[in-house]
Write a protein that holds these residues in place. Structure first.
Motif, short mmCIF file in Angstrom:
data_model
loop_
_atom_site.label_atom_id
_atom_site.label_comp_id
_atom_site.label_asym_id
_atom_site.label_seq_id
_atom_site.Cartn_x
_atom_site.Cartn_y
_atom_site.Cartn_z
N GLY A 21 -38.33 58.60 45.15
CA GLY A 21 -39.13 59.02 43.99
C GLY A 21 -38.26 59.47 42.83
N GLY A 22 -36.94 59.36 42.97
CA GLY A 22 -36.02 59.71 41.89
C GLY A 22 -35.62 58.48 41.07
N GLN A 23 -34.82 58.75 40.03
CA GLN A 23 -34.38 57.67 39.13
C GLN A 23 -33.66 56.55 39.87
N LEU A 169 -26.09 50.58 42.76
CA LEU A 169 -25.63 51.58 41.77
C LEU A 169 -24.25 52.14 42.09
N MET A 170 -23.64 51.67 43.17
CA MET A 170 -22.42 52.32 43.66
C MET A 170 -21.38 52.55 42.56
N TRP A 171 -21.18 51.56 41.70
CA TRP A 171 -20.10 51.68 40.70
C TRP A 171 -20.65 51.84 39.29
N THR A 177 -26.93 52.85 34.79
CA THR A 177 -28.14 52.81 35.62
C THR A 177 -29.38 52.72 34.75
N TRP A 178 -29.37 53.42 33.62
CA TRP A 178 -30.50 53.28 32.67
C TRP A 178 -30.55 51.87 32.12
#
Ligand code: ZN
Length: 232
Positions: A21-23, A169-171, A177-178
């Motif tokens: 439920g997070g970004q 999203l690791m790097w 990410t946005w």
């Protein structure tokens, strides 16, 4: 950055997304929907103070047409004392220089991904997707690439299976990410409907806890970069 406009599924297989439920995990859900022919989600109640994140995860999954299973992992909250599950502990506003932040829940990703792998196997899925990031990992050891690779091997050995843990999203830093969420067409959804704030405020959050500061700084960087691109 990946370009999703010309889309063919790189994987004609299904994936299970660990959704909080997070970004980050929400961005991963929509990443998975572009990459895999079918997607499921799994979410955990583990005694977290802000349990409304589970409702948010369920709502987002439902709207995206993704079946979601919510499991009780309350044992994890009982095992250790930390500021995410124990309401008598105030959260660190800064990471201590010589220790992990007290928001660290020891073993959380180890437990969650292990449970997720069993659940995936039951559904005939071998791809697991998690939103961990080493770039902004806030000192959490179970967000590091080495841990994920090691666990992937362990899960394969444990179940004589061929799981693949994906960490899109690791790097990436928060700004990237946005950008990924925007390229997936879900910037507004992720911005307004997810909960990352340690004080439990949905969307842009309280603005001053470590999670909000990281998230907001990345968003401001991304929106500024996008605005200057639009001007050119
Ligand atoms: Zn906050």
């Amino acid at each position: 950055m990946e370009d999703f406009r010309d889309l063919t599924f790189p994987h004609h297989e299904g994936a299970l997304v660990v959704l909080s439920g997070g970004q980050d995990s929400t961005t991963c859900l929509f990443w998975a929907l572009k990459r895999f022919s079918h997607v499921r989600a799994i979410c955990f109640r583990y005694g977290q103070k802000h349990v409304e994140e589970v409702d948010l995860a369920e709502g987002i999954a439902r709207e995206a047409g993704v079946p979601i299973t919510v499991l009780d992992a309350g044992l994890i909250g009982q095992l250790s004392h930390n500021a995410l599950t124990d309401s008598s502990i105030a959260m660190d506003s800064e990471k201590p220089a010589d220790a992990l932040p007290n928001t660290f829940v020891p073993g959380r990703n180890l437990f969650f991904l292990s449970i997720a792998a069993v659940h995936a196997r039951e559904h005939g899925l071998r791809h697991l997707v998690t939103g961990v990031s080493q770039t902004d990992f806030s000192g959490y050891p179970d967000c590091r690439d080495a841990f994920i690779r090691s666990l992937n091997v362990t899960l394969n050995l444990a179940m004589d299976d061929q799981f693949v843990i994906h960490t899109p999203l690791m790097w990436l830093d928060k700004c990237q990410t946005w950008a990924l969420a925007d390229s997936l067409g879900v910037l507004d959804l992720v911005r307004h409907r997810t909960l990352t704030c340690y004080n439990g405020i949905v969307g842009d959050g309280c603005g001053h806890c470590p999670a909000c500061r990281l998230r907001r700084r990345g968003l401001e960087q991304y929106l500024a970069a996008k605005a200057s691109e639009d001007e050119q």
